[in-house]
Design a protein around this motif. Structure first.
Motif, short mmCIF file in Angstrom:
data_model
loop_
_atom_site.label_atom_id
_atom_site.label_comp_id
_atom_site.label_asym_id
_atom_site.label_seq_id
_atom_site.Cartn_x
_atom_site.Cartn_y
_atom_site.Cartn_z
N PRO A 159 -9.84 29.98 -35.93
CA PRO A 159 -8.79 29.25 -36.66
C PRO A 159 -7.64 30.20 -37.00
CG PRO A 159 -10.67 29.69 -38.08
CD PRO A 159 -11.08 30.08 -36.70
N ARG A 160 -6.46 29.65 -37.14
CA ARG A 160 -5.26 30.46 -37.39
C ARG A 160 -5.44 31.34 -38.62
NH1 ARG A 160 -1.15 29.55 -40.74
NH2 ARG A 160 -1.85 27.42 -41.14
N GLN A 161 -6.16 30.84 -39.64
CA GLN A 161 -6.31 31.59 -40.88
C GLN A 161 -7.11 32.89 -40.70
OE1 GLN A 161 -6.84 28.42 -40.41
NE2 GLN A 161 -5.49 27.29 -41.82
N LYS A 162 -7.87 32.99 -39.60
CA LYS A 162 -8.69 34.17 -39.38
C LYS A 162 -8.07 35.17 -38.41
CE LYS A 162 -13.26 32.31 -40.51
NZ LYS A 162 -14.66 32.18 -40.04
N LEU A 163 -6.88 34.86 -37.93
CA LEU A 163 -6.23 35.76 -36.97
C LEU A 163 -5.72 37.02 -37.68
CD1 LEU A 163 -4.19 33.27 -34.77
CD2 LEU A 163 -6.34 34.42 -34.20
N ALA A 164 -5.68 38.10 -36.95
CA ALA A 164 -5.14 39.34 -37.49
C ALA A 164 -3.67 39.16 -37.85
CB ALA A 164 -5.28 40.47 -36.47
N ASN A 165 -3.22 39.89 -38.86
CA ASN A 165 -1.84 39.78 -39.32
C ASN A 165 -0.93 40.53 -38.34
OD1 ASN A 165 0.40 39.25 -40.88
ND2 ASN A 165 0.07 41.01 -42.22
N LEU A 166 -0.48 39.83 -37.31
CA LEU A 166 0.39 40.43 -36.32
C LEU A 166 1.85 40.21 -36.70
CD1 LEU A 166 -1.38 39.29 -33.02
CD2 LEU A 166 -1.61 41.47 -34.21
N TRP A 167 2.72 41.07 -36.15
CA TRP A 167 4.16 40.93 -36.38
C TRP A 167 4.87 40.95 -35.03
CZ3 TRP A 167 5.71 39.80 -41.18
CH2 TRP A 167 4.85 40.12 -42.23
N ARG A 168 5.85 40.08 -34.89
CA ARG A 168 6.63 40.02 -33.66
C ARG A 168 7.97 40.69 -33.88
NH1 ARG A 168 10.37 37.02 -30.75
NH2 ARG A 168 10.97 35.79 -32.57
N GLU A 169 8.32 41.60 -32.98
CA GLU A 169 9.62 42.26 -33.10
C GLU A 169 10.74 41.26 -32.87
OE1 GLU A 169 10.06 45.77 -30.70
OE2 GLU A 169 7.96 46.36 -31.04
N ASN A 170 11.77 41.38 -33.68
CA ASN A 170 12.96 40.55 -33.53
C ASN A 170 14.16 41.47 -33.40
OD1 ASN A 170 15.44 39.19 -34.89
ND2 ASN A 170 14.13 37.49 -34.28
N GLY A 171 15.04 41.17 -32.47
CA GLY A 171 16.14 42.09 -32.18
C GLY A 171 17.29 42.09 -33.15
N ALA A 172 17.10 41.57 -34.35
CA ALA A 172 18.21 41.44 -35.28
C ALA A 172 18.65 42.76 -35.91
CB ALA A 172 17.85 40.45 -36.39
N ILE A 173 17.70 43.64 -36.21
CA ILE A 173 18.04 44.91 -36.85
C ILE A 173 17.16 46.03 -36.27
CG2 ILE A 173 18.15 46.24 -39.01
CD1 ILE A 173 18.39 43.63 -40.54
N TYR A 174 17.82 47.06 -35.78
CA TYR A 174 17.14 48.31 -35.44
C TYR A 174 17.89 49.43 -36.15
CZ TYR A 174 14.95 45.87 -31.47
OH TYR A 174 14.24 45.01 -30.67
N ILE A 175 17.17 50.40 -36.70
CA ILE A 175 17.82 51.53 -37.36
C ILE A 175 17.19 52.83 -36.85
CG2 ILE A 175 18.42 52.64 -39.54
CD1 ILE A 175 18.07 49.98 -40.95
#
Length: 223
Positions: A159-175
């Motif tokens: 189930p979605r609630q048990k998925l690992a906390n992943l993050w998707r890169e978004n090209g809005a800000i790079y520093i």
């Protein structure tokens, strides 16, 4: 650059409008409120004129050479060209905030928050991310119609609630620092810090449908 395949001229001052304004203006205005110098790299004359005549003296137009304007040109050499062309001295090690124009819901407040995280974390680079647990259900296309999932398909889908906390890169800000750009030449690498944003603020304009969704989100935000 003046060429664009998904939406013609989408990044130009003469391009399509979002809530009555060219896409370009949202990013430039947000940068002018949050950064010391704003460099607009383009090969388009009308967009150069817009940068040169911007109400903020912080904004500079950078004429991008033809060899950096192909559809297959990566962004990195364009950033390096802008850094080398502008008023940043070789001995300076300023934080370079790379902003792509296709993220109009990114604001000056977001940029300032990302800069604070970058400085406090003492990271080499920072990338903006959004929640992306759905990336678990992804795979490779094989041939014309085949599909190879990346997950273990011998097990039931969690189930979605048990998925690992992943993050998707978004090209809005790079520093990254000017020194990082000069010596490494990539927008992300080394010790990477993240700046988290919601999916609503992270929309990336690539298609006419994206533009329509952004219009709704922008109107909702302003009400």
């Amino acid at each position: 650059r003046s060429g664009s395949t998904g939406i013609p001229s989408k990044n130009l001052i003469t391009g399509p409008l979002l809530c009555g304004r060219p896409l370009l203006t949202y990013t430039v205005d947000a940068a002018a409120e949050s950064c010391d110098i704003v460099l607009v790299s383009t090969d388009d004359e009308a967009t150069l004129d817009y940068a040169h005549n911007h109400v903020s003296a912080r904004v500079e137009g950078i004429r991008r050479p033809a060899h950096l304007c192909a559809a297959t040109t990566a962004s990195e050499p364009c950033v390096l060209h802008a850094i080398a062309t502008c008023s940043i001295r070789p001995e300076d090690d300023d934080a370079i905030v790379f902003l792509q124009l296709t993220s109009p819901l990114r604001t000056a407040a977001h940029i300032r928050e990302a800069l604070d995280i970058y400085r406090d974390s003492e990271a080499d680079t920072l990338v903006r991310v959004e929640p992306g647990a759905h990336c678990y259900f992804a795979g490779h296309g094989i041939g014309r119609s085949g599909y190879e999932p990346l997950r273990d398909i011998t097990q039931p889908n969690p189930p979605r609630q048990k998925l690992a906390n992943l993050w998707r890169e978004n090209g809005a800000i790079y520093i990254a620092s000017a020194g990082w750009w000069r010596t490494v030449g990539t927008r992300i690498g080394g010790r990477v810090s993240r700046y988290e944003m919601t999916s609503a603020h992270s929309i990336d304009i690539d298609t006419p449908d994206d533009l329509a969704i952004a219009e709704v989100l922008m109107q909702r935000r302003d009400t």
